[in-house]
Design a protein around this motif. Structure first.
Motif, PDB file in Angstrom:
ATOM      1  N   GLY B 264      29.959 -42.410  23.893  1.00 36.14           N
ATOM      2  CA  GLY B 264      29.216 -42.028  25.086  1.00 36.14           C
ATOM      3  C   GLY B 264      29.073 -43.161  26.095  1.00 36.14           C
ATOM      4  N   LEU B 265      29.560 -44.348  25.743  1.00 37.60           N
ATOM      5  CA  LEU B 265      29.464 -45.480  26.674  1.00 37.60           C
ATOM      6  C   LEU B 265      30.402 -45.225  27.847  1.00 37.60           C
ATOM      7  N   SER B 266      29.859 -45.269  29.063  1.00 42.09           N
ATOM      8  CA  SER B 266      30.687 -44.935  30.221  1.00 42.09           C
ATOM      9  C   SER B 266      31.757 -46.007  30.435  1.00 42.09           C
ATOM     10  N   SER B 267      32.915 -45.570  30.926  1.00 42.72           N
ATOM     11  CA  SER B 267      34.037 -46.496  31.098  1.00 42.72           C
ATOM     12  C   SER B 267      33.652 -47.589  32.103  1.00 42.72           C
ATOM     13  N   GLU B 268      32.818 -47.182  33.064  1.00 38.27           N
ATOM     14  CA  GLU B 268      32.354 -48.114  34.078  1.00 38.27           C
ATOM     15  C   GLU B 268      31.603 -49.288  33.445  1.00 38.27           C
ATOM     16  N   ILE B 269      30.680 -48.931  32.548  1.00 39.33           N
ATOM     17  CA  ILE B 269      29.872 -49.972  31.908  1.00 39.33           C
ATOM     18  C   ILE B 269      30.722 -50.794  30.957  1.00 39.33           C
ATOM     19  N   ALA B 271      33.783 -51.520  31.288  1.00 40.62           N
ATOM     20  CA  ALA B 271      34.566 -52.447  32.119  1.00 40.62           C
ATOM     21  C   ALA B 271      33.691 -53.622  32.569  1.00 40.62           C
ATOM     22  N   LEU B 272      32.469 -53.299  32.954  1.00 42.05           N
ATOM     23  CA  LEU B 272      31.529 -54.325  33.412  1.00 42.05           C
ATOM     24  C   LEU B 272      31.214 -55.313  32.288  1.00 42.05           C
ATOM     25  N   TRP B 273      31.048 -54.768  31.102  1.00 44.93           N
ATOM     26  CA  TRP B 273      30.740 -55.563  29.904  1.00 44.93           C
ATOM     27  C   TRP B 273      31.873 -56.565  29.661  1.00 44.93           C
ATOM     28  N   SER B 274      33.102 -56.064  29.743  1.00 48.49           N
ATOM     29  CA  SER B 274      34.206 -56.970  29.421  1.00 48.49           C
ATOM     30  C   SER B 274      34.416 -57.974  30.569  1.00 48.49           C
ATOM     31  N   LYS B 275      34.088 -57.552  31.806  1.00 45.74           N
ATOM     32  CA  LYS B 275      34.140 -58.498  32.922  1.00 45.74           C
ATOM     33  C   LYS B 275      33.148 -59.640  32.713  1.00 45.74           C
ATOM     34  N   ALA B 276      31.971 -59.248  32.218  1.00 45.66           N
ATOM     35  CA  ALA B 276      30.928 -60.254  31.968  1.00 45.66           C
ATOM     36  C   ALA B 276      31.366 -61.223  30.879  1.00 45.66           C
ATOM     37  N   ALA B 277      32.017 -60.684  29.847  1.00 46.53           N
ATOM     38  CA  ALA B 277      32.516 -61.533  28.762  1.00 46.53           C
ATOM     39  C   ALA B 277      33.548 -62.521  29.306  1.00 46.53           C
ATOM     40  N   ASP B 278      34.415 -62.004  30.191  1.00 47.93           N
ATOM     41  CA  ASP B 278      35.432 -62.870  30.791  1.00 47.93           C
ATOM     42  C   ASP B 278      34.798 -63.974  31.631  1.00 47.93           C
ATOM     43  N   LEU B 279      33.713 -63.591  32.305  1.00 47.54           N
ATOM     44  CA  LEU B 279      32.995 -64.556  33.133  1.00 47.54           C
ATOM     45  C   LEU B 279      32.580 -65.768  32.303  1.00 47.54           C
ATOM     46  N   THR B 398      22.415 -49.804  28.636  1.00 47.94           N
ATOM     47  CA  THR B 398      22.407 -48.339  28.601  1.00 47.94           C
ATOM     48  C   THR B 398      23.845 -47.838  28.519  1.00 47.94           C
ATOM     49  N   LEU B 399      23.993 -46.564  28.182  1.00 53.59           N
ATOM     50  CA  LEU B 399      25.328 -45.974  28.076  1.00 53.59           C
ATOM     51  C   LEU B 399      25.927 -45.690  29.447  1.00 53.59           C
ATOM     52  N   SER B 400      25.004 -45.378  30.418  1.00 53.29           N
ATOM     53  CA  SER B 400      25.507 -45.051  31.756  1.00 53.29           C
ATOM     54  C   SER B 400      24.443 -45.439  32.772  1.00 53.29           C
ATOM     55  N   ASP B 401      24.744 -45.202  34.057  1.00 53.72           N
ATOM     56  CA  ASP B 401      23.698 -45.422  35.051  1.00 53.72           C
ATOM     57  C   ASP B 401      22.715 -44.251  35.015  1.00 53.72           C
ATOM     58  N   ILE B 435      16.925 -59.232  26.720  1.00 54.35           N
ATOM     59  CA  ILE B 435      16.626 -59.144  28.156  1.00 54.35           C
ATOM     60  C   ILE B 435      17.690 -58.332  28.867  1.00 54.35           C
ATOM     61  N   ASN B 436      17.248 -57.481  29.801  1.00 56.90           N
ATOM     62  CA  ASN B 436      18.205 -56.796  30.671  1.00 56.90           C
ATOM     63  C   ASN B 436      18.339 -57.607  31.950  1.00 56.90           C
ATOM     64  N   VAL B 437      19.585 -57.884  32.306  1.00 54.74           N
ATOM     65  CA  VAL B 437      19.839 -58.556  33.576  1.00 54.74           C
ATOM     66  C   VAL B 437      20.635 -57.597  34.453  1.00 54.74           C
ATOM     67  N   PRO B 438      20.103 -57.263  35.657  1.00 57.65           N
ATOM     68  CA  PRO B 438      20.842 -56.365  36.539  1.00 57.65           C
ATOM     69  C   PRO B 438      22.170 -57.016  36.912  1.00 57.65           C
ATOM     70  N   THR B 439      23.239 -56.259  36.814  1.00 54.06           N
ATOM     71  CA  THR B 439      24.563 -56.864  36.903  1.00 54.06           C
ATOM     72  C   THR B 439      25.357 -56.396  38.119  1.00 54.06           C
ATOM     73  N   ALA B 440      25.394 -55.092  38.316  1.00 47.58           N
ATOM     74  CA  ALA B 440      26.207 -54.577  39.427  1.00 47.58           C
ATOM     75  C   ALA B 440      25.742 -53.174  39.765  1.00 47.58           C
ATOM     76  N   LEU B 441      26.336 -52.619  40.834  1.00 46.67           N
ATOM     77  CA  LEU B 441      26.056 -51.226  41.153  1.00 46.67           C
ATOM     78  C   LEU B 441      27.205 -50.367  40.659  1.00 46.67           C
ATOM     79  N   SER B 442      26.865 -49.192  40.201  1.00 45.84           N
ATOM     80  CA  SER B 442      27.884 -48.265  39.717  1.00 45.84           C
ATOM     81  C   SER B 442      28.590 -47.624  40.913  1.00 45.84           C
ATOM     82  N   GLU B 443      29.584 -46.813  40.592  1.00 47.02           N
ATOM     83  CA  GLU B 443      30.311 -46.120  41.659  1.00 47.02           C
ATOM     84  C   GLU B 443      29.364 -45.274  42.495  1.00 47.02           C
ATOM     85  N   ARG B 444      28.288 -44.796  41.864  1.00 44.43           N
ATOM     86  CA  ARG B 444      27.341 -43.952  42.595  1.00 44.43           C
ATOM     87  C   ARG B 444      26.298 -44.778  43.347  1.00 44.43           C
TER      88      ARG B 444
END
Lengths: 466, 500
Positions: B264-269, B271-279, B398-401, B435-444
């Motif tokens: 149920g993890l959205s593809s958007e999230i 992708a963001l997760w792996s971008k953060a790991a790359d960071l 979260t799984l999605s926005d 801790i939750n850190v706000p990371t980016a905005l979703s497509e919506r």
């Protein structure tokens, strides 16, 4: 919340009627810890305080409040555990026991169901057979566990307005006992048990258990069965009656109390060096400060004063009597063996007659010692001393000397006086060595017990030999 | 002052249950005097703060968004509230939540659902395409997540500097993620729970919601430490810390737990997760995939333990001492039953019922004890991973926005909670800081956050890393122009406020 511990006494003793029946009795004893504040809150504990005057936010179970364990209560439980030969659990846990009742504001009670503070103890006690003090038998009860438990509140029923009021100062009774009783034939499995709840004195406990054993035997012998039920003891009728229990069997849904970490106790070995000593309970420290237990105290009394073992029991069974006895000893030249007679025969029977406690005695240890000194100095006879004691008991503030003077109870030392009296007696009775003692008695009667018996005896002997 | 008028102009968000206008103004006045004398009480003096309505506040209603406690005024302050007041903070009001914090949407309280401020942001409005022309323009607002949705919305809409939430299975981090704010769940035992109306005593912690990581560290510093009224708090005193600017992350080892790639993890999230790991990797940190093998059993065990404690904790609401009491007076038992039926919503009653079932004598071993054993295994998973040299775990929050309210209520509370807590509750089971850190905005155009989980009582390290990350991702500020429009439409009598 006051604090409660439970002692389970699964005891075994024999009881014979026509067919042999063995009763099994287990007691759950709720005893209030004498502490300044409640088990889990900072509120005070005070007998007969106005209702709800000693209630903290936690006691009223306000949302968001948390229990904080009272160290004094833990120490008292450890001390009790040590005194009752228990093994002390260095780690014990708290549980919640759930049920709905108006005087249980949280809907659960914090207790120690699974791992209590102390387990597997024993208590030895002696009792006399057929009321003969010389035939003492020592028995032992096993103690299953001692647990710290939060007390519930107290419901006060107002029947005229059909209201129930709840006092969250919590129960004021210092002792409450639930007795589990069953009977069976030797060699057979235990019988169905009943639970007699809320017995509030030792005397009622004995009555309730005796009644319940007898009732169960009669039921079974007339072919009926025993129900696994909760009963109450009616102290007026002296019998047990079934309690209304419409809920059926309760499931208390025990669960660990999440707001109290496991209670950790230390001993000298395990005590961490950097621990704040104010914050830990050290078992060895408590052990060292444990006062002498009754059996040790009794042995010491027998050894130190040469009194009979059965007398040591009586001394210890009466609150404060040993101290009174020892106080008298300190202030008198009379031998302890003689003092004990005065304590047990005179003082104690007067106390019993007037339903007084030792500390309420109108005759202080000082006055009694003074009296016994006069007896020892042969200022008065023992018969006169008893009269003085009776006068002292009135508590009119007179000293023994004043009473002796007032009542003319001095021992008659004057030879001429006694000779005259003896002469008179002799005139009635012709000499005979065998009646000498009787004659002494007569002289004593004549002198209202004031004559020195030794002197009288000498005089009478002299007279007889004349 | 300004915050209070902002609260009024954003009233449609339903973030606050009670606004303590009078006391707040008084506190602000006092604070001003202190500043004029040059004697402020501390860093928080004069700072406007909102508190979730399940913390006791003396003199201000504490409702837990339940009929049961409507109108209930506590005689005492929760330790955390007292600490804030002692430092001069201005208590603006009490924020909305799911009834007794049971939920993940802030939709199931008796005062109605909380609306996510991002629903009214330019970022969301620009991207939103109505499905049909007939669709009501106002019906597309999204939920805040929960259960501390009111607190998250209050911080996100600038009505306060910081807010207190509570976190039992993710109740602070989840709405923080959906509202684009920082949400810190400290280590269990670091902050006193005294005065927090409990959901699950063994997992509850007061949570901190702020707009940036530094603010969270400041609030944490003023709340943490031993409390004699809470026996589960740490014995040691807590030393407040300031966060340094991390320049070198090369000594850092970031673990990516593979089990958090949940169904149920959205593809958007993802992708963001792996971008953060790359960071992290590109900055020189060691990034390794790790395994927490018992993670998938966590949510069902959480459910058993949570409902069992709920059943126990809710037993005190019997209508006798405080709170709602039914008029039913046939017998004490019938009064209890009616009081509890009227006072609790379906969610609360449902959890009480299942909790009691799990605690029954015949079920205790099979459910409660088993769940506790699994809880130990889950905690051990974390111990092993941290023992292997990993400093911080990086996961999605979260799984999605956030979904629109109309979508959200199609599923029941239990299903929603199971989905929404899935990535957050394991930290509660193990008692770890996260801790939750706000990371980016979703497509919506809605906020998405990532979660960092740290070692027990290693808040400083956790927050330092979170701060570094925050700096890298440059999460956009909410553009709340819509409030103005809404402000005029709904509250025309009030002066409008503008945001920069």
């Amino acid at each position: 919340m006051s604090s409660i511990f439970k002692l389970y006494f699964p005891s075994l003793f024999f009881f014979f009627s026509l067919a042999p029946w063995v009763p099994v009795v287990g007691l759950e004893i709720h005893a209030q810890i004498s502490s300044n504040s409640k088990l889990f809150s900072g509120s005070q504990v005070q007998f007969a305080a106005p209702p709800n005057s000693l209630v903290s936010f936690f006691d009223a179970s306000l949302p968001g409040t948390l229990p904080v364990l009272n160290r004094r209560c833990v120490e008292a439980a450890v001390m009790t555990g040590l005194a009752l030969n228990c093994s002390i659990n260095k780690k014990s846990l708290f549980d919640r026991k759930h049920y709905f009742y108006a005087d249980l504001p949280a809907g659960y009670q914090i207790t120690q169901q699974r791992v209590p503070i102390a387990v597997n103890g024993s208590l030895s006690y002696s009792l006399c057979i057929d009321n003969k003090m010389s035939q003492m038998v020592t028995k032992t009860v096993r103690i299953k566990q001692i647990q710290l438990e939060q007390d519930s509140g107290k419901s006060l029923h107002d029947d005229t307005r059909s209201q129930t009021l709840v006092d969250l100062n919590r129960a004021e009774g210092q002792l409450r006992v639930d007795a589990n009783v069953s009977v069976h034939h030797p060699g057979e499995p235990y019988g169905v048990r009943t639970e007699v709840k809320n017995i509030n004195s030792i005397r009622f406990l004995a009555k309730a258990v005796d009644y319940e054993i007898q009732r169960q035997i009669e039921e079974l012998e007339s072919g009926r069965t025993i129900l696994n039920e909760t009963r109450a003891f009616d102290s007026k009728l002296g019998c047990t009656v079934p309690m209304r229990d419409k809920e059926g069997k309760q499931d208390y849904r025990f669960m660990p109390e999440p707001n109290l970490p496991p209670l950790i106790l230390y001993d000298a070995k395990s005590l961490p060096a950097n621990m704040n000593h104010q914050q830990v309970v050290n078992i060895d420290w408590i052990h060292e400060r444990l006062p002498d237990l009754p059996s040790v105290k009794r042995a010491k009394l027998v050894e130190r004063y040469g009194i009979l073992p059965e007398h040591s029991f009586t001394l210890l069974n009466e609150d404060g009597l040993t101290e009174f006895f020892e106080d008298v000893i300190k202030q008198t030249q009379m031998k302890p063996k003689k003092v004990i007679g005065w304590i047990l025969k005179d003082l104690l029977s007067y106390l019993k007659q007037h339903s007084l406690k030792v500390k309420e005695s109108p005759v202080s240890s000082f006055l009694l010692a003074d009296l016994l000194n006069r007896l020892e100095e042969k200022e008065i006879s023992s018969t006169a001393a008893k009269q003085v004691f009776a006068e002292l008991w009135k508590g009119e503030g007179k000293t023994p000397l004043e009473i002796v003077k007032e009542k003319k109870l001095q021992l008659i030392q004057d030879q001429k006086d006694l000779e005259q009296i003896c002469q008179a007696v002799m005139a009635i009775k012709a000499g005979n060595r065998k009646v000498l003692n009787k004659l002494i008695g007569l002289v004593q009667r004549e002198t209202q017990g004031r004559s020195n018996p030794v002197l009288v005896k000498q005089l009478l002997e002299k007279k007889l030999s004349e | 002052q300004r915050c209070l008028s902002l609260i009024k102009s954003t009233k449609f968000l339903n973030a606050y249950i009670t606004v303590a206008e009078e006391t707040a103004l008084k506190q602000a006045e006092e604070s001003e005097k202190r500043y004029r004398r040059g004697q402020p009480l501390g860093v928080l003096d004069g700072i406007p703060i909102a508190v979730k309505d399940n913390f006791n506040t003396a003199g201000i209603e504490t409702t837990c968004a339940s009929n049961m406690l409507k109108g209930y005024i506590s005689p005492y302050n929760a330790t955390v509230v007292q600490k804030l007041l002692d430092q001069g903070a201005v208590l603006l009001g009490k924020t909305n939540l799911d009834e007794f914090a049971m939920g993940s949407g802030s939709t199931d309280g008796v005062f109605g659902p909380v609306r996510n401020p991002w629903s009214y942001s330019r970022q969301y409005k620009e991207k939103y395409v109505p499905k049909s022309h007939s669709e009501d323009k106002d019906s597309n607002w999204v939920i805040t997540g929960g259960s501390s949705g009111g607190s998250a919305a209050a911080v996100s809409s600038f009505t306060c500097f910081a807010a207190l939430g509570s976190d039992t299975g993710g109740s602070t981090r989840n709405p923080a993620a959906h509202c684009g704010v920082v949400g810190l769940k400290p280590t269990y035992g670091l902050i006193s729970r005294h005065g927090l109306i409990p959901l699950v005593n063994s997992m509850d912690v007061p949570g901190i919601l702020t707009r940036c990581v530094d603010d969270a560290a400041i609030v944490l510093g003023s709340l943490a430490g031993h409390d004699p009224k809470d026996s589960t708090t740490i014995q040691d005193n807590f030393k407040p810390f300031e966060l340094s600017n991390l320049t070198d992350v090369s000594k850092l080892s970031i673990g990516i737990p593979k089990e958090y790639h949940a169904p149920g993890l959205s593809s958007e999230i993802l992708a963001l997760w792996s971008k953060a790991a790359d960071l992290f990797k590109n900055a020189g940190a060691k990034v390794i995939e790790v395994s927490l093998p018992h993670t998938r059993y966590s949510i069902v065990c959480y459910h058993v333990l949570c409902t069992a404690e709920v059943a126990s904790n809710m037993a005190r609401f019997d209508g006798l001492e405080y709170g709602h009491r039914s008029d039913m007076n046939k017998s004490t038992e019938s009064m209890y039953a009616a009081t509890r039926r009227e006072g609790f919503n379906d969610v609360v009653r449902g959890r009480i019922l299942s909790g009691n079932y799990f605690m029954l004598n015949q079920n205790y071993e099979n459910y409660f004890i088993k769940a506790q054993k699994v809880r130990r295994l889950i905690a051990n998973d974390f111990v092993k991973v941290f023992g292997s040299g990993v400093d911080i775990l990086l996961t999605p929050t979260t799984l999605s926005d956030a979904v629109p309210y109309t979508e959200f209520i199609k599923e029941d509370n239990r299903t929603r909670s199971a989905q929404d807590d899935i990535l957050t509750q394991a930290a509660n089971m193990a008692g770890l800081p996260a801790i939750n850190v706000p990371t980016a905005l979703s497509e919506r155009g809605l906020p998405v956050g990532l979660q960092f989980i740290g070692r027990s009582f290693q808040e400083k390290q956790l927050l330092t890393v979170a701060k570094w990350f925050e700096k890298q991702v440059k999460f956009p500020t909410i553009q709340l122009e819509e409030v103005k429009r809404h402000d005029h439409g709904v509250f025309q009598h009030q002066k409008s406020a503008s945001f920069l």
